[in-house]
Design an enzyme around this catalytic site. Structure first.
Site, PDB file in Angstrom:
ATOM      1  N   HIS A 232      36.582  37.031  51.442  1.00  0.00           N
ATOM      2  CA  HIS A 232      36.873  35.655  51.047  1.00  0.00           C
ATOM      3  C   HIS A 232      35.632  34.764  51.078  1.00  0.00           C
ATOM      4  CE1 HIS A 232      39.443  32.378  49.887  1.00  0.00           C
ATOM      5  NE2 HIS A 232      38.774  31.635  50.739  1.00  0.00           N
ATOM      6  N   TYR A 236      32.873  31.995  48.240  1.00  0.00           N
ATOM      7  CA  TYR A 236      32.101  30.768  48.439  1.00  0.00           C
ATOM      8  C   TYR A 236      30.602  31.013  48.315  1.00  0.00           C
ATOM      9  CZ  TYR A 236      36.493  28.680  49.493  1.00  0.00           C
ATOM     10  OH  TYR A 236      37.767  28.235  49.365  1.00  0.00           O
ATOM     11  N   HIS A 383      43.737  34.431  38.535  1.00  0.00           N
ATOM     12  CA  HIS A 383      43.112  33.410  39.390  1.00  0.00           C
ATOM     13  C   HIS A 383      41.630  33.704  39.576  1.00  0.00           C
ATOM     14  CE1 HIS A 383      42.290  30.885  42.890  1.00  0.00           C
ATOM     15  NE2 HIS A 383      41.868  31.973  43.520  1.00  0.00           N
ATOM     16  N   PHE A 384      41.315  34.950  39.815  1.00  0.00           N
ATOM     17  CA  PHE A 384      39.932  35.382  40.029  1.00  0.00           C
ATOM     18  C   PHE A 384      39.072  35.057  38.805  1.00  0.00           C
ATOM     19  CE2 PHE A 384      36.730  38.801  40.813  1.00  0.00           C
ATOM     20  CZ  PHE A 384      36.422  38.469  42.115  1.00  0.00           C
ATOM     21  N   HIS A 385      39.630  35.307  37.626  1.00  0.00           N
ATOM     22  CA  HIS A 385      38.873  35.023  36.409  1.00  0.00           C
ATOM     23  C   HIS A 385      38.768  33.527  36.121  1.00  0.00           C
ATOM     24  CE1 HIS A 385      39.397  39.350  35.696  1.00  0.00           C
ATOM     25  NE2 HIS A 385      38.411  39.241  34.830  1.00  0.00           N
ATOM     26  N   ARG A 448      48.764  44.434  39.195  1.00  0.00           N
ATOM     27  CA  ARG A 448      47.341  44.457  38.898  1.00  0.00           C
ATOM     28  C   ARG A 448      46.835  45.878  39.109  1.00  0.00           C
ATOM     29  NH1 ARG A 448      44.068  41.714  43.872  1.00  0.00           N
ATOM     30  NH2 ARG A 448      42.435  41.980  42.328  1.00  0.00           N
ATOM     31  N   ARG A 449      45.697  46.155  38.527  1.00  0.00           N
ATOM     32  CA  ARG A 449      44.982  47.427  38.699  1.00  0.00           C
ATOM     33  C   ARG A 449      45.612  48.613  37.984  1.00  0.00           C
ATOM     34  NH1 ARG A 449      44.751  45.979  44.524  1.00  0.00           N
ATOM     35  NH2 ARG A 449      42.688  45.148  44.980  1.00  0.00           N
TER      36      ARG A 449
END
Length: 561
Positions: A232, A236, A383-385, A448-449
């Site tokens: 996580h 950042y 969300h990641f993208h 996912r995946r």
């Protein structure tokens, strides 16, 4: 002597000239990042084609092999190389770099390259299809883990050089506050070092002995906990360089000034505090971790919202102040005065806007009840993208438009600027289609995946097909954007007209409150961070070591996010 002379000549501005030797170092890191962008982007294109069910990988290539290359090359290689190159350029410009420091930085580069080659080779040979998260009980070739360890070690060496640069500057400028960008780089390298200790321990103590056969089993829950201790704050580590550009560089590009130096430093300190002791919010559905500790880390996760809102306030205060100075009238007249035709501003600004829904999605991901709806679905990928691949990458592209020509002694021409605007629009459209479809499919339960061939039949699968096709369309548009960005990179590096491009560093507003000297108390910031980490992790990790089952059977543990 060389560094001392440069400092003396530019003491008033705190901006040092970047030599050709320095430029070569910084460009080496950034060049690897753009090579990774092309390779990882191609793998992403193949992924969305396979997921659509309309394409089969040739030559016996495994879907998870492609998935691993995409995640590792873009999530780890591209970001880490670009950030370190950007860090070095900021430090070189604000506090300088000596010959010895530059040599050590080259050592860091080659160690990282060696590790990257080892890791990439094992993936391409089909010996490490363990995905970006490399969860146990999935097991890769030992060279994969050794390569990862080398990349981490090289990045640590680069971070030590950055700290040394600031220490040398502070010794020559006793009693002065450090340049804002040098302060920010120091915070981000601290965050990276503390966070990556977790994955380093997992790789060196657990994965390498296990992959070499010296250990028969592996504590799966401990390995996943150590990964997310790192995983996580990694987000950042990607995001804070974008914040550096937003706080200290974008104001100069739009003709304004930094709203508040103190506010910028405080937001970075808060990110250091609250980005590390929060990994359990990625493990909310996992057994073996007491719900009390999960709740504590969810609360700490939400604390990150505070510096994010501080940043939004500071940035839009800068935008409004600058716009009104340029003659903007009325409630939103200032908005029209911003340089919308300058890609150095437009690309990062789109990234800022994308972070609004991205942050909202992050709140859902970190929430106890709502996380259960989207956990392990392709919502998380969307969300990641939206955050990293849109907010961070568009800001990195915006940085490239002035940093690369500055380092190469070339100019960003009006033609390349227009091409950059087209690229930013293409990227935004492609990501909106692909990420939007991922979010909706995730709400419908799409995993996912997984590849299309593994879905099986049923009405629910048919409900996903349209969204998988939309992902393929969005991914195709994004790959066009990648080709265009790589073309622009090559033009800016080798073929743009010779000239001088500004390295835009903004000054602070004249009437801003003075920055308190206690911001330079690094022992305090590191001490508070360590206390928070120990409070959040010491008891649950001891429980995991003492009580969790140890095994390598793939059915022992669910694959989480």
């Amino acid at each position: 002597m060389e560094l001392a002379k440069k400092m003396k000549e530019t003491k008033l501005t705190q901006e040092l000239p970047i030599s050709k030797q320095e430029s070569k170092l910084y460009m080496s890191y950034i060049s690897v990042a753009f090579i990774a962008l092309l390779i990882g982007g191609l793998m992403g294109l193949l992924q969305v084609f396979v997921r659509s069910g309309k394409f089969t990988l040739p030559f016996g290539i495994d879907y998870y092999q492609v998935l691993t290359v995409h995640g590792v090359i873009l999530g780890l290689v591209l970001t880490t190389y670009f950030i370190i190159g950007f860090h070095f350029s900021l430090m070189g410009k604000t506090v300088g770099i000596s010959l010895k420091q530059r040599r050590v930085a080259w050592v860091a580069f080659w160690i990282m390259v060696m590790g990257t080659i080892m890791t990439a080779t094992t993936i391409l040979l089909g010996e490490a299809s363990v995905l970006y998260t490399f969860y146990a009980p999935l097991r890769a070739h030992p060279a994969f883990y050794i390569g990862l360890a080398l990349v981490i070690i090289g990045s640590w060496i680069a971070g030590f050089v950055n700290w040394s640069q600031l220490a040398v500057w502070k010794k020559a400028h006793r009693g002065e506050k450090s340049p804002l960008l040098a302060f920010m780089v120091t915070i981000n390298t601290l965050l990276w070092f503390i966070a990556s200790l977790g994955v380093a321990v997992a790789v060196l103590v657990q994965f390498i002995p296990w992959s070499l056969g010296y250990a028969e089993t592996i504590n799966v829950l401990l390995s996943r906990t150590l990964f997310w201790y790192f995983g996580h704050p990694l987000v950042y580590f990607w995001l804070l360089p974008a914040y550096m550009a937003w706080y200290a560089i974008i104001p100069k590009i739009i003709g304004g000034k930094i709203f508040s130096d103190s506010l910028a430093r405080l937001s970075f300190v808060l990110f250091l505090f609250f980005s590390i002791p929060v990994g359990f919010h990625h493990q909310l559905t996992e057994p073996g971790i007491d719900s009390t500790w999960k709740f504590i880390q969810v609360v700490l996760t939400f604390m990150v919202i505070i510096p994010s809102l501080m940043t939004a306030f500071s940035l839009f205060a800068t935008f409004e102040t600058t716009g009104r100075r340029k003659g903007g009238k009325g409630l939103f007249g200032w908005f029209k005065k911003l340089p919308w035709k300058d890609v150095r501003f437009l690309a990062p600004f789109i990234g800022m806007l994308a972070f609004i829904p991205g942050g909202a999605g992050g709140i859902i991901n970190a929430s106890h009840q709502m996380n259960a709806v989207v956990h392990n679905t392709i919502w998380v990928t969307g969300h990641f993208h939206l955050t990293v691949a849109t907010t961070v990458m568009l800001t990195f592209f915006g940085i490239s438009y002035w940093l690369i020509p500055h380092l190469r002694g070339r100019k960003l021409t009006p033609k390349l600027n227009r091409l950059g605007i087209i690229q930013a629009i293409i990227w935004t459209v492609g990501m909106a289609i692909m990420s939007g479809a991922m979010h909706i499919e995730g709400l419908l339960g799409g995993p996912r995946r997984s590849s299309f061939s593994e879905y099986g039949g049923g009405e629910q699968v048919h409900a996903w097909i349209g969204y998988q096709m939309a992902q393929a369309i969005g991914g195709t548009i994004l790959f066009i954007g990648i080709i265009l960005m790589v073309f622009i990179f090559i033009k800016l590096t080798f073929f743009a007209p010779k000239g001088e491009e500004d390295f835009p560093i903004a000054s602070e507003e004249e009437d801003a409150e003075p920055t308190p000297p206690w911001f330079e108390n690094w022992k305090l910031w590191i001490g508070i961070t360590v206390v928070l980490i120990l409070a959040a992790y010491s008891v649950p990790v001891m429980d995991i070591i003492q009580h969790s089952p140890v095994g390598s059977a793939p059915f022992d543990w669910p694959i989480g996010r």
